[in-house]
Design a protein around this motif. Structure first.
Motif, PDB file in Angstrom:
ATOM      1  N   GLY A   1      18.801  50.631  19.737  1.00 47.54           N
ATOM      2  CA  GLY A   1      18.658  51.053  18.366  1.00 47.54           C
ATOM      3  C   GLY A   1      19.460  52.305  18.087  1.00 47.54           C
ATOM      4  N   ASP A   2      18.782  53.293  17.544  1.00 52.55           N
ATOM      5  CA  ASP A   2      19.430  54.530  17.138  1.00 52.55           C
ATOM      6  C   ASP A   2      18.473  55.683  17.392  1.00 52.55           C
ATOM      7  OD1 ASP A   2      21.377  56.161  16.104  1.00 52.55           O
ATOM      8  OD2 ASP A   2      20.889  55.733  14.016  1.00 52.55           O
ATOM      9  N   ILE A   3      19.039  56.875  17.524  1.00 54.66           N
ATOM     10  CA  ILE A   3      18.240  58.077  17.753  1.00 54.66           C
ATOM     11  C   ILE A   3      18.685  59.130  16.758  1.00 54.66           C
ATOM     12  CG2 ILE A   3      17.635  59.894  19.378  1.00 54.66           C
ATOM     13  CD1 ILE A   3      18.209  57.990  21.629  1.00 54.66           C
ATOM     14  N   VAL A   4      17.725  59.795  16.135  1.00 52.86           N
ATOM     15  CA  VAL A   4      18.007  60.896  15.219  1.00 52.86           C
ATOM     16  C   VAL A   4      17.369  62.152  15.811  1.00 52.86           C
ATOM     17  CG1 VAL A   4      17.651  61.808  12.890  1.00 52.86           C
ATOM     18  CG2 VAL A   4      18.032  59.349  13.234  1.00 52.86           C
ATOM     19  N   GLY A   5      18.170  63.197  15.981  1.00 56.21           N
ATOM     20  CA  GLY A   5      17.651  64.462  16.504  1.00 56.21           C
ATOM     21  C   GLY A   5      17.571  64.502  18.018  1.00 56.21           C
ATOM     22  N   ALA A   6      18.328  63.661  18.700  1.00 57.48           N
ATOM     23  CA  ALA A   6      18.328  63.629  20.158  1.00 57.48           C
ATOM     24  C   ALA A   6      19.664  63.057  20.628  1.00 57.48           C
ATOM     25  CB  ALA A   6      17.174  62.780  20.670  1.00 57.48           C
ATOM     26  N   GLN A   7      19.838  62.993  21.952  1.00 58.84           N
ATOM     27  CA  GLN A   7      21.068  62.449  22.526  1.00 58.84           C
ATOM     28  C   GLN A   7      20.725  61.265  23.422  1.00 58.84           C
ATOM     29  OE1 GLN A   7      22.830  65.663  24.697  1.00 58.84           O
ATOM     30  NE2 GLN A   7      23.711  66.608  22.875  1.00 58.84           N
ATOM     31  N   ARG A   9      22.498  58.697  26.472  1.00 62.98           N
ATOM     32  CA  ARG A   9      23.567  58.292  27.394  1.00 62.98           C
ATOM     33  C   ARG A   9      23.032  57.113  28.191  1.00 62.98           C
ATOM     34  NH1 ARG A   9      24.734  64.143  28.905  1.00 62.98           N
ATOM     35  NH2 ARG A   9      26.510  64.653  27.589  1.00 62.98           N
ATOM     36  N   GLY A  10      23.597  55.945  27.929  1.00 65.04           N
ATOM     37  CA  GLY A  10      23.099  54.745  28.603  1.00 65.04           C
ATOM     38  C   GLY A  10      21.667  54.470  28.205  1.00 65.04           C
ATOM     39  N   ASP A  11      20.781  54.347  29.201  1.00 67.04           N
ATOM     40  CA  ASP A  11      19.371  54.112  28.896  1.00 67.04           C
ATOM     41  C   ASP A  11      18.536  55.384  28.962  1.00 67.04           C
ATOM     42  OD1 ASP A  11      19.439  54.504  31.602  1.00 67.04           O
ATOM     43  OD2 ASP A  11      18.219  52.761  32.101  1.00 67.04           O
ATOM     44  N   MET A  12      19.187  56.553  28.993  1.00 68.24           N
ATOM     45  CA  MET A  12      18.484  57.825  29.074  1.00 68.24           C
ATOM     46  C   MET A  12      18.621  58.584  27.753  1.00 68.24           C
ATOM     47  SD  MET A  12      18.461  60.877  31.856  1.00 68.24           S
ATOM     48  CE  MET A  12      18.433  59.664  33.103  1.00 68.24           C
ATOM     49  N   MET A  13      17.495  59.124  27.288  1.00 73.83           N
ATOM     50  CA  MET A  13      17.484  59.930  26.078  1.00 73.83           C
ATOM     51  C   MET A  13      17.103  61.361  26.435  1.00 73.83           C
ATOM     52  SD  MET A  13      15.543  57.418  23.415  1.00 73.83           S
ATOM     53  CE  MET A  13      14.197  57.054  24.521  1.00 73.83           C
ATOM     54  N   THR A  14      17.720  62.303  25.761  1.00 71.93           N
ATOM     55  CA  THR A  14      17.369  63.704  25.904  1.00 71.93           C
ATOM     56  C   THR A  14      16.852  64.173  24.552  1.00 71.93           C
ATOM     57  OG1 THR A  14      19.137  63.980  27.526  1.00 71.93           O
ATOM     58  CG2 THR A  14      18.216  65.985  26.562  1.00 71.93           C
ATOM     59  N   LEU A  15      15.579  64.565  24.526  1.00 76.75           N
ATOM     60  CA  LEU A  15      14.942  64.974  23.281  1.00 76.75           C
ATOM     61  C   LEU A  15      14.587  66.454  23.337  1.00 76.75           C
ATOM     62  CD1 LEU A  15      13.783  61.886  24.030  1.00 76.75           C
ATOM     63  CD2 LEU A  15      12.817  62.255  21.790  1.00 76.75           C
ATOM     64  N   PRO A  16      14.804  67.188  22.256  1.00 77.73           N
ATOM     65  CA  PRO A  16      14.401  68.590  22.221  1.00 77.73           C
ATOM     66  C   PRO A  16      12.877  68.684  22.131  1.00 77.73           C
ATOM     67  CG  PRO A  16      15.252  67.920  20.089  1.00 77.73           C
ATOM     68  CD  PRO A  16      15.452  66.763  21.032  1.00 77.73           C
ATOM     69  N   LEU A  17      12.297  69.667  22.783  1.00 80.67           N
ATOM     70  CA  LEU A  17      10.850  69.813  22.782  1.00 80.67           C
ATOM     71  C   LEU A  17      10.339  70.574  21.564  1.00 80.67           C
ATOM     72  CD1 LEU A  17      10.288  70.628  26.550  1.00 80.67           C
ATOM     73  CD2 LEU A  17       9.988  68.451  25.393  1.00 80.67           C
ATOM     74  N   ASP A  18      11.228  71.282  20.878  1.00 83.93           N
ATOM     75  CA  ASP A  18      10.785  72.144  19.781  1.00 83.93           C
ATOM     76  C   ASP A  18      10.920  71.522  18.398  1.00 83.93           C
ATOM     77  OD1 ASP A  18      13.524  72.149  19.897  1.00 83.93           O
ATOM     78  OD2 ASP A  18      13.744  74.297  19.515  1.00 83.93           O
ATOM     79  N   ARG A  19      11.383  70.277  18.295  1.00 81.00           N
ATOM     80  CA  ARG A  19      11.489  69.620  17.000  1.00 81.00           C
ATOM     81  C   ARG A  19      11.313  68.111  17.160  1.00 81.00           C
ATOM     82  NH1 ARG A  19      17.491  68.436  16.487  1.00 81.00           N
ATOM     83  NH2 ARG A  19      18.312  69.629  18.197  1.00 81.00           N
ATOM     84  N   ALA A  20      11.050  67.478  16.022  1.00 77.93           N
ATOM     85  CA  ALA A  20      10.789  66.032  16.036  1.00 77.93           C
ATOM     86  C   ALA A  20      12.087  65.241  16.177  1.00 77.93           C
ATOM     87  CB  ALA A  20      10.079  65.629  14.743  1.00 77.93           C
ATOM     88  N   SER A  21      11.985  64.099  16.813  1.00 79.78           N
ATOM     89  CA  SER A  21      13.101  63.157  16.950  1.00 79.78           C
ATOM     90  C   SER A  21      12.618  61.788  16.497  1.00 79.78           C
ATOM     91  CB  SER A  21      13.563  63.066  18.406  1.00 79.78           C
ATOM     92  OG  SER A  21      14.002  64.301  18.874  1.00 79.78           O
TER      93      SER A  21
END
Length: 157
Positions: A1-7, A9-21
């Motif tokens: 799908g798609d990610i808003v507010g995160a990154q 790479r492949g099947d790994m997502m990196t999400l910030p802990l201080d804001r919503a994604s």
């Protein structure tokens, strides 16, 4: 799908802990019609709170009759009919729901009998019928109601 507010790479997502994604995804080709998702940390020692989604999501291209996956861990005593379903569903209905999940159908007569078999149980059965549509989103299976000569029959999809 798609990610808003995160990154991603492949099947790994990196999400910030201080804001919503926001994460947009699609589940497909599973052995069940619904599934839950969960998140796990990639760094040892990192603890994620509320990493399991309580909501069930529809699985596209679900094939009925396929063999269900076995669970990686064995069920514990806590995984009984009384604790299997969310707290939003009153505990008095958990036995009937467990029967429906296991056997694929639940008759109105069986439902009333599991609730005590008296006039109060019949009222609870009507409450079950009125609320099951709301509860389906929290259940690991879909339910449809079929009217039979013996009364209502709840069936698992």
């Amino acid at each position: 799908g798609d990610i808003v507010g995160a990154q991603q790479r492949g099947d790994m997502m990196t999400l910030p802990l201080d804001r919503a994604s926001e994460i947009y995804f699609k589940l497909s080709h599973g052995p069940r019609s619904k599934a839950r998702i969960y998140f796990k940390p990639t760094h040892q020692g990192t603890v994620l709170h509320r990493a399991d989604c309580l909501e069930y999501f529809e699985v596209q291209n679900f094939e009925a009759g396929t063999k269900q996956e076995s669970l990686k861990s064995k069920p514990t005593k806590a995984n009984t009919a009384a604790t299997l379903y969310p707290d939003t569903i009153p505990g008095e209905f958990h036995t009937a729901l467990a029967h429906l999940e296991k056997h694929g159908s639940l008759t109105e007569k069986f439902l009333v009998n599991t609730l005590g078999g008296d006039g109060a149980a019949a009222r609870k059965g009507r409450r079950f019928a009125n609320k099951i549509g709301e509860w389906v989103a929290a259940l690991p299976f879909d339910v449809y109601i079929e009217q039979t000569a013996q009364g209502k029959e709840y069936r698992k999809k």
